[in-house]
Design a protein around this motif. Structure first.
Motif, short mmCIF file in Angstrom:
data_model
loop_
_atom_site.label_atom_id
_atom_site.label_comp_id
_atom_site.label_asym_id
_atom_site.label_seq_id
_atom_site.Cartn_x
_atom_site.Cartn_y
_atom_site.Cartn_z
N ILE A 132 4.11 0.82 2.03
CA ILE A 132 3.21 1.39 1.03
C ILE A 132 2.86 2.84 1.35
CG2 ILE A 132 0.94 0.82 2.02
CD1 ILE A 132 0.28 -0.34 -0.84
N LYS A 133 2.99 3.21 2.61
CA LYS A 133 2.69 4.59 3.00
C LYS A 133 3.62 5.57 2.28
CE LYS A 133 5.64 4.53 7.13
NZ LYS A 133 5.70 4.69 8.59
N HIS A 134 4.86 5.17 2.00
CA HIS A 134 5.80 6.04 1.31
C HIS A 134 5.38 6.25 -0.15
CE1 HIS A 134 8.57 6.01 4.69
NE2 HIS A 134 8.47 4.69 4.72
N ILE A 135 4.80 5.22 -0.73
CA ILE A 135 4.30 5.32 -2.11
C ILE A 135 3.10 6.26 -2.15
CG2 ILE A 135 3.36 4.02 -4.07
CD1 ILE A 135 4.90 1.55 -2.78
N ALA A 136 2.18 6.09 -1.20
CA ALA A 136 1.00 6.96 -1.13
C ALA A 136 1.42 8.41 -0.93
CB ALA A 136 0.08 6.50 0.00
N GLU A 137 2.41 8.63 -0.09
CA GLU A 137 2.88 10.00 0.17
C GLU A 137 3.48 10.63 -1.08
OE1 GLU A 137 5.52 9.25 3.38
OE2 GLU A 137 3.93 9.16 4.90
N LYS A 138 4.22 9.85 -1.85
CA LYS A 138 4.84 10.36 -3.08
C LYS A 138 3.78 10.74 -4.11
CE LYS A 138 8.72 11.20 -5.28
NZ LYS A 138 9.77 12.07 -4.73
N ILE A 139 2.77 9.89 -4.24
CA ILE A 139 1.67 10.19 -5.17
C ILE A 139 0.91 11.42 -4.71
CG2 ILE A 139 -0.49 9.33 -6.15
CD1 ILE A 139 0.69 6.50 -5.92
N ALA A 140 0.70 11.55 -3.42
CA ALA A 140 -0.02 12.70 -2.87
C ALA A 140 0.68 14.01 -3.22
CB ALA A 140 -0.17 12.56 -1.36
N PHE A 186 -2.03 -3.77 -14.75
CA PHE A 186 -0.64 -3.88 -15.17
C PHE A 186 0.21 -3.60 -13.94
CE2 PHE A 186 -2.53 -3.87 -19.25
CZ PHE A 186 -1.58 -4.27 -20.19
N HIS A 187 0.71 -4.68 -13.36
CA HIS A 187 1.51 -4.61 -12.14
C HIS A 187 2.83 -3.90 -12.41
CE1 HIS A 187 4.52 -6.19 -9.37
NE2 HIS A 187 4.94 -7.08 -10.25
N CYS A 188 3.27 -3.11 -11.44
CA CYS A 188 4.57 -2.42 -11.48
C CYS A 188 4.71 -1.58 -12.74
CB CYS A 188 5.70 -3.44 -11.38
SG CYS A 188 7.30 -2.70 -10.95
N PHE A 189 3.72 -0.73 -12.99
CA PHE A 189 3.76 0.10 -14.19
C PHE A 189 4.93 1.08 -14.12
CE2 PHE A 189 2.80 4.04 -16.46
CZ PHE A 189 2.62 3.52 -17.73
N SER A 190 5.68 1.16 -15.22
CA SER A 190 6.80 2.11 -15.30
C SER A 190 6.98 2.59 -16.73
CB SER A 190 8.09 1.47 -14.78
OG SER A 190 8.40 0.30 -15.52
N GLY A 191 5.86 2.71 -17.45
CA GLY A 191 5.94 3.09 -18.85
C GLY A 191 5.73 4.57 -19.09
N VAL A 199 8.78 2.12 -7.60
CA VAL A 199 9.43 2.85 -8.69
C VAL A 199 9.01 4.32 -8.70
CG1 VAL A 199 9.70 3.00 -11.21
CG2 VAL A 199 9.69 0.77 -10.09
N ALA A 200 7.79 4.59 -8.26
CA ALA A 200 7.28 5.97 -8.24
C ALA A 200 8.10 6.87 -7.31
CB ALA A 200 5.82 6.00 -7.81
N THR A 201 8.82 6.26 -6.38
CA THR A 201 9.60 7.04 -5.41
C THR A 201 11.07 7.16 -5.81
OG1 THR A 201 10.28 5.16 -4.01
CG2 THR A 201 8.10 6.14 -3.58
N PHE A 202 11.48 6.45 -6.87
CA PHE A 202 12.88 6.46 -7.28
C PHE A 202 13.21 7.76 -8.01
CE2 PHE A 202 12.94 1.52 -7.78
CZ PHE A 202 12.70 1.39 -6.42
N LYS A 203 14.37 8.29 -7.72
CA LYS A 203 14.78 9.57 -8.31
C LYS A 203 14.76 9.55 -9.83
CE LYS A 203 18.46 13.05 -8.05
NZ LYS A 203 19.79 13.38 -7.49
N GLY A 241 11.22 7.84 -13.42
CA GLY A 241 10.45 8.34 -14.55
C GLY A 241 8.95 8.43 -14.33
N LEU A 242 8.47 8.02 -13.15
CA LEU A 242 7.02 8.01 -12.92
C LEU A 242 6.49 9.30 -12.30
CD1 LEU A 242 5.79 4.53 -11.61
CD2 LEU A 242 5.06 5.75 -13.65
N VAL A 243 7.31 9.98 -11.52
CA VAL A 243 6.85 11.17 -10.80
C VAL A 243 6.26 12.20 -11.76
CG1 VAL A 243 7.55 13.09 -9.34
CG2 VAL A 243 8.48 10.83 -8.90
N GLU A 244 6.93 12.38 -12.91
CA GLU A 244 6.47 13.37 -13.88
C GLU A 244 5.14 12.97 -14.52
OE1 GLU A 244 10.74 13.38 -13.18
OE2 GLU A 244 9.43 11.81 -13.99
#
Length: 257
Positions: free
Chosen positions: A224-232, A155-160, A180-184, A187-190
Protein backbone atom coordinates in the motif's frame (compact mmCIF):
# COMPACT_ATOMS: atom_id res chain seq x y z
CA UNK A 1 3.88 6.59 8.35
CA UNK A 2 0.37 5.77 9.52
CA UNK A 3 -1.56 3.60 7.05
CA UNK A 4 -4.71 1.50 6.92
CA UNK A 5 -5.72 -0.99 4.23
CA UNK A 6 -9.47 -0.56 3.72
CA UNK A 7 -9.86 -3.69 1.57
CA UNK A 8 -7.77 -6.87 1.62
CA UNK A 9 -8.57 -10.59 1.43
CA UNK A 10 -5.58 -11.84 3.40
CA UNK A 11 -7.57 -14.80 4.72
CA UNK A 12 -7.48 -16.49 1.29
CA UNK A 13 -5.35 -19.57 0.57
CA UNK A 14 -2.75 -17.47 -1.26
CA UNK A 15 -1.53 -16.44 2.21
CA UNK A 16 -1.61 -19.85 3.90
CA UNK A 17 2.16 -20.30 3.84
CA UNK A 18 3.31 -16.92 5.12
CA UNK A 19 0.44 -14.99 6.73
CA UNK A 20 2.51 -14.12 9.80
CA UNK A 21 5.23 -12.64 7.60
CA UNK A 22 2.64 -10.73 5.56
CA UNK A 23 1.22 -9.19 8.74
CA UNK A 24 4.70 -8.35 10.03
CA UNK A 25 5.63 -6.62 6.76
CA UNK A 26 2.37 -4.67 6.87
CA UNK A 27 3.11 -3.44 10.38
CA UNK A 28 6.67 -2.53 9.42
CA UNK A 29 5.44 -0.03 6.79
CA UNK A 30 3.04 1.58 9.28
CA UNK A 31 -0.25 -0.28 8.84
CA UNK A 32 -2.29 -0.49 12.03
CA UNK A 33 -5.47 -2.00 10.56
CA UNK A 34 -6.46 -4.26 7.67
CA UNK A 35 -10.15 -4.42 6.82
CA UNK A 36 -11.34 -7.72 5.33
CA UNK A 37 -14.45 -7.97 3.14
CA UNK A 38 -16.27 -11.29 3.00
CA UNK A 39 -16.99 -13.16 -0.25
CA UNK A 40 -19.63 -15.83 0.53
CA UNK A 41 -20.32 -18.73 2.91
CA UNK A 42 -17.07 -20.46 1.92
CA UNK A 43 -14.88 -17.59 3.15
CA UNK A 44 -16.48 -16.80 6.52
CA UNK A 45 -14.56 -19.32 8.66
CA UNK A 46 -11.20 -18.35 7.15
CA UNK A 47 -11.93 -14.64 7.58
CA UNK A 48 -13.02 -15.00 11.21
CA UNK A 49 -10.03 -17.22 12.04
CA UNK A 50 -7.73 -14.51 10.68
CA UNK A 51 -9.57 -11.87 12.68
CA UNK A 52 -9.25 -13.94 15.85
CA UNK A 53 -5.56 -14.52 15.20
CA UNK A 54 -4.90 -10.79 14.81
CA UNK A 55 -7.57 -9.08 16.94
CA UNK A 56 -7.88 -5.34 16.44
CA UNK A 57 -5.61 -5.53 13.41
CA UNK A 58 -7.55 -7.69 10.93
CA UNK A 59 -11.15 -6.47 10.96
CA UNK A 60 -13.98 -8.47 9.31
CA UNK A 61 -17.01 -7.39 7.27
CA UNK A 62 -20.03 -9.48 6.33
CA UNK A 63 -21.63 -9.61 2.90
CA UNK A 64 -22.16 -11.48 -0.35
CA UNK A 65 -19.87 -10.74 -3.30
CA UNK A 66 -21.75 -10.24 -6.60
CA UNK A 67 -19.71 -12.94 -8.33
CA UNK A 68 -21.15 -15.42 -5.82
CA UNK A 69 -24.74 -14.43 -6.64
CA UNK A 70 -26.78 -16.99 -8.56
CA UNK A 71 -30.40 -18.17 -8.67
CA UNK A 72 -30.12 -19.47 -5.10
CA UNK A 73 -28.56 -16.33 -3.63
CA UNK A 74 -31.29 -15.98 -1.00
CA UNK A 75 -29.69 -18.81 1.00
CA UNK A 76 -26.44 -16.85 1.11
CA UNK A 77 -28.24 -13.71 2.22
CA UNK A 78 -29.99 -15.54 5.05
CA UNK A 79 -26.53 -16.44 6.32
CA UNK A 80 -25.32 -12.83 6.00
CA UNK A 81 -28.36 -11.62 7.94
CA UNK A 82 -27.86 -14.33 10.57
CA UNK A 83 -24.26 -13.28 11.20
CA UNK A 84 -25.12 -9.57 11.35
CA UNK A 85 -27.87 -10.30 13.87
CA UNK A 86 -25.73 -12.39 16.21
CA UNK A 87 -22.40 -10.52 16.16
CA UNK A 88 -21.34 -6.88 16.34
CA UNK A 89 -17.77 -7.58 15.18
CA UNK A 90 -18.53 -6.66 11.55
CA UNK A 91 -17.73 -3.06 10.61
CA UNK A 92 -19.43 -3.06 7.19
CA UNK A 93 -21.73 -4.94 4.87
CA UNK A 94 -19.45 -6.07 2.11
CA UNK A 95 -18.26 -6.88 -0.31
CA UNK A 96 -21.49 -6.29 -2.21
CA UNK A 97 -22.28 -4.77 -5.61
CA UNK A 98 -22.57 -5.81 -9.23
CA UNK A 99 -20.16 -7.23 -11.80
CA UNK A 100 -20.68 -7.12 -15.56
CA UNK A 101 -17.15 -8.25 -16.40
CA UNK A 102 -17.25 -11.98 -15.69
CA UNK A 103 -20.88 -12.90 -16.30
CA UNK A 104 -24.07 -10.97 -17.02
CA UNK A 105 -26.37 -13.95 -16.41
CA UNK A 106 -27.42 -13.01 -12.88
CA UNK A 107 -27.33 -9.22 -13.10
CA UNK A 108 -30.93 -8.82 -11.90
CA UNK A 109 -30.20 -11.07 -8.92
CA UNK A 110 -27.05 -9.04 -8.19
CA UNK A 111 -29.12 -5.87 -8.05
CA UNK A 112 -31.68 -7.51 -5.77
CA UNK A 113 -28.90 -8.77 -3.50
CA UNK A 114 -27.44 -5.24 -3.43
CA UNK A 115 -30.77 -3.75 -2.34
CA UNK A 116 -31.35 -6.36 0.35
CA UNK A 117 -27.87 -5.92 1.76
CA UNK A 118 -28.16 -2.14 1.65
CA UNK A 119 -31.33 -2.43 3.72
CA UNK A 120 -29.40 -4.59 6.18
CA UNK A 121 -26.65 -1.96 6.34
CA UNK A 122 -29.20 0.70 7.19
CA UNK A 123 -30.83 -1.58 9.78
CA UNK A 124 -27.51 -2.25 11.52
CA UNK A 125 -26.11 1.25 10.96
CA UNK A 126 -23.17 0.01 8.90
CA UNK A 127 -21.50 1.29 5.73
CA UNK A 128 -21.42 -0.79 2.55
CA UNK A 129 -18.37 -1.75 0.50
CA UNK A 130 -19.19 -1.81 -3.21
CA UNK A 131 -17.68 -3.96 -5.94
CA UNK A 132 -18.48 -2.43 -9.33
CA UNK A 133 -16.42 -4.01 -12.09
CA UNK A 134 -17.68 -2.77 -15.47
CA UNK A 135 -20.81 -1.55 -13.68
CA UNK A 136 -19.96 1.75 -12.03
CA UNK A 137 -22.93 3.72 -13.36
CA UNK A 138 -25.27 0.86 -12.43
CA UNK A 139 -24.00 0.93 -8.86
CA UNK A 140 -24.26 4.69 -8.61
CA UNK A 141 -27.91 4.37 -9.68
CA UNK A 142 -28.49 1.73 -7.01
CA UNK A 143 -26.95 3.91 -4.31
CA UNK A 144 -29.12 6.84 -5.43
CA UNK A 145 -32.19 4.75 -4.56
CA UNK A 146 -31.06 4.82 -0.92
CA UNK A 147 -29.90 8.44 -0.75
CA UNK A 148 -32.75 9.58 1.49
CA UNK A 149 -32.16 6.66 3.86
CA UNK A 150 -28.65 7.78 4.79
CA UNK A 151 -26.74 4.88 3.24
CA UNK A 152 -22.95 5.40 3.37
CA UNK A 153 -19.91 3.49 2.22
CA UNK A 154 -17.12 3.20 -0.32
CA UNK A 155 -16.82 2.38 -4.00
CA UNK A 156 -14.04 -0.18 -3.86
CA UNK A 157 -11.37 -0.16 -6.59
CA UNK A 158 -12.54 3.08 -8.17
CA UNK A 159 -11.37 3.48 -11.77
CA UNK A 160 -13.99 5.74 -13.29
CA UNK A 161 -14.18 9.27 -14.66
CA UNK A 162 -14.03 12.56 -12.77
CA UNK A 163 -17.78 12.97 -13.39
CA UNK A 164 -18.45 9.59 -11.79
CA UNK A 165 -16.14 10.46 -8.90
CA UNK A 166 -18.07 13.68 -8.26
CA UNK A 167 -21.40 11.84 -8.26
CA UNK A 168 -20.06 9.34 -5.74
CA UNK A 169 -18.75 12.10 -3.49
CA UNK A 170 -22.08 13.96 -3.71
CA UNK A 171 -23.77 10.78 -2.48
CA UNK A 172 -21.53 10.88 0.60
CA UNK A 173 -19.41 7.89 -0.40
CA UNK A 174 -15.64 7.40 -0.39
CA UNK A 175 -13.48 6.29 -3.30
CA UNK A 176 -11.27 3.27 -2.71
CA UNK A 177 -7.96 3.92 -4.48
CA UNK A 178 -5.68 0.94 -5.04
CA UNK A 179 -3.11 -0.49 -7.41
CA UNK A 180 -4.84 0.82 -10.55
CA UNK A 181 -3.66 4.32 -9.56
CA UNK A 182 -0.08 3.18 -10.21
CA UNK A 183 -0.73 1.58 -13.61
CA UNK A 184 0.66 3.43 -16.61
CA UNK A 185 -2.61 3.22 -18.52
CA UNK A 186 -4.90 3.00 -15.49
CA UNK A 187 -6.40 6.45 -16.15
CA UNK A 188 -6.45 7.46 -12.48
CA UNK A 189 -3.24 9.48 -12.18
CA UNK A 190 -4.71 12.35 -14.20
CA UNK A 191 -7.85 12.42 -12.00
CA UNK A 192 -6.19 12.30 -8.59
CA UNK A 193 -5.40 16.05 -8.39
CA UNK A 194 -9.13 16.75 -8.86
CA UNK A 195 -10.36 14.29 -6.23
CA UNK A 196 -10.31 15.73 -2.69
CA UNK A 197 -8.12 13.77 -0.33
CA UNK A 198 -10.99 13.84 2.18
CA UNK A 199 -12.91 11.45 -0.12
CA UNK A 200 -10.13 8.88 -0.57
CA UNK A 201 -9.35 5.68 1.30
CA UNK A 202 -6.40 3.46 0.43
CA UNK A 203 -6.76 -0.23 -0.37
CA UNK A 204 -4.78 -3.09 -1.85
CA UNK A 205 -7.48 -5.68 -2.68
CA UNK A 206 -4.83 -8.26 -1.76
CA UNK A 207 -4.00 -10.74 -3.22
CA UNK A 208 -5.16 -9.01 -6.43
CA UNK A 209 -4.07 -5.89 -8.35
CA UNK A 210 -0.52 -5.49 -7.06
CA UNK A 211 0.73 -1.94 -7.73
CA UNK A 212 3.59 -0.95 -9.99
CA UNK A 213 6.51 -1.80 -9.62
CA UNK A 214 5.23 -5.13 -8.27
CA UNK A 215 2.49 -5.69 -10.83
CA UNK A 216 1.94 -9.36 -11.60
CA UNK A 217 3.01 -10.53 -8.14
CA UNK A 218 0.73 -11.57 -5.32
CA UNK A 219 -0.47 -8.35 -3.75
CA UNK A 220 -0.21 -7.84 0.02
CA UNK A 221 -1.06 -4.98 2.42
CA UNK A 222 2.54 -3.74 2.76
CA UNK A 223 2.44 -2.77 -0.92
CA UNK A 224 0.00 0.00 0.00
CA UNK A 225 3.00 2.29 0.48
CA UNK A 226 3.45 2.36 -3.32
CA UNK A 227 -0.14 3.54 -3.74
CA UNK A 228 0.31 6.26 -1.12
CA UNK A 229 3.52 7.39 -2.83
CA UNK A 230 1.79 7.62 -6.22
CA UNK A 231 -1.04 9.71 -4.79
CA UNK A 232 1.46 11.94 -3.00
CA UNK A 233 3.24 12.72 -6.26
CA UNK A 234 -0.03 13.30 -8.14
CA UNK A 235 -1.35 15.65 -5.47
CA UNK A 236 1.99 17.25 -4.63
CA UNK A 237 1.61 16.35 -0.96
CA UNK A 238 3.88 14.69 1.58
CA UNK A 239 3.36 10.92 1.55
CA UNK A 240 3.00 10.85 5.35
CA UNK A 241 0.15 13.34 5.00
CA UNK A 242 -1.53 11.12 2.41
CA UNK A 243 -1.34 8.14 4.76
CA UNK A 244 -2.59 10.16 7.72
CA UNK A 245 -5.63 11.63 5.93
CA UNK A 246 -6.56 8.34 4.27
CA UNK A 247 -6.24 6.46 7.57
CA UNK A 248 -8.53 8.99 9.26
CA UNK A 249 -11.02 8.65 6.41
CA UNK A 250 -10.93 4.86 6.78
CA UNK A 251 -11.52 5.13 10.52
CA UNK A 252 -14.46 7.47 9.86
CA UNK A 253 -15.89 5.16 7.18
CA UNK A 254 -15.84 2.15 9.50
CA UNK A 255 -16.72 4.18 12.60
CA UNK A 256 -13.49 3.23 14.29
CA UNK A 257 -12.82 6.67 15.77
Amino acid sequence: MKLQDSHAHIYLEQFDEDLADVVERAQEVGLDKIYMPNIDHTSIDRMLETSEKYPGFCIPMMGLHPCSVDKKFEKELYLVEEWLAKSDQFVAVGEIGTDLYWDKTHFEQQKEAFRIQSDLAIQYDLPIVIHCRESLDENIALVEEFYDKGLKGVFHCFSGSIEQARKIIELGFYLGIGGVATFKNGGLVELLPEIPMESIVLETDSPYLAPTPLRGKRNEPSFIKHIAEKIAVAKNLDVEKIGEIAAQNTATLFKAN
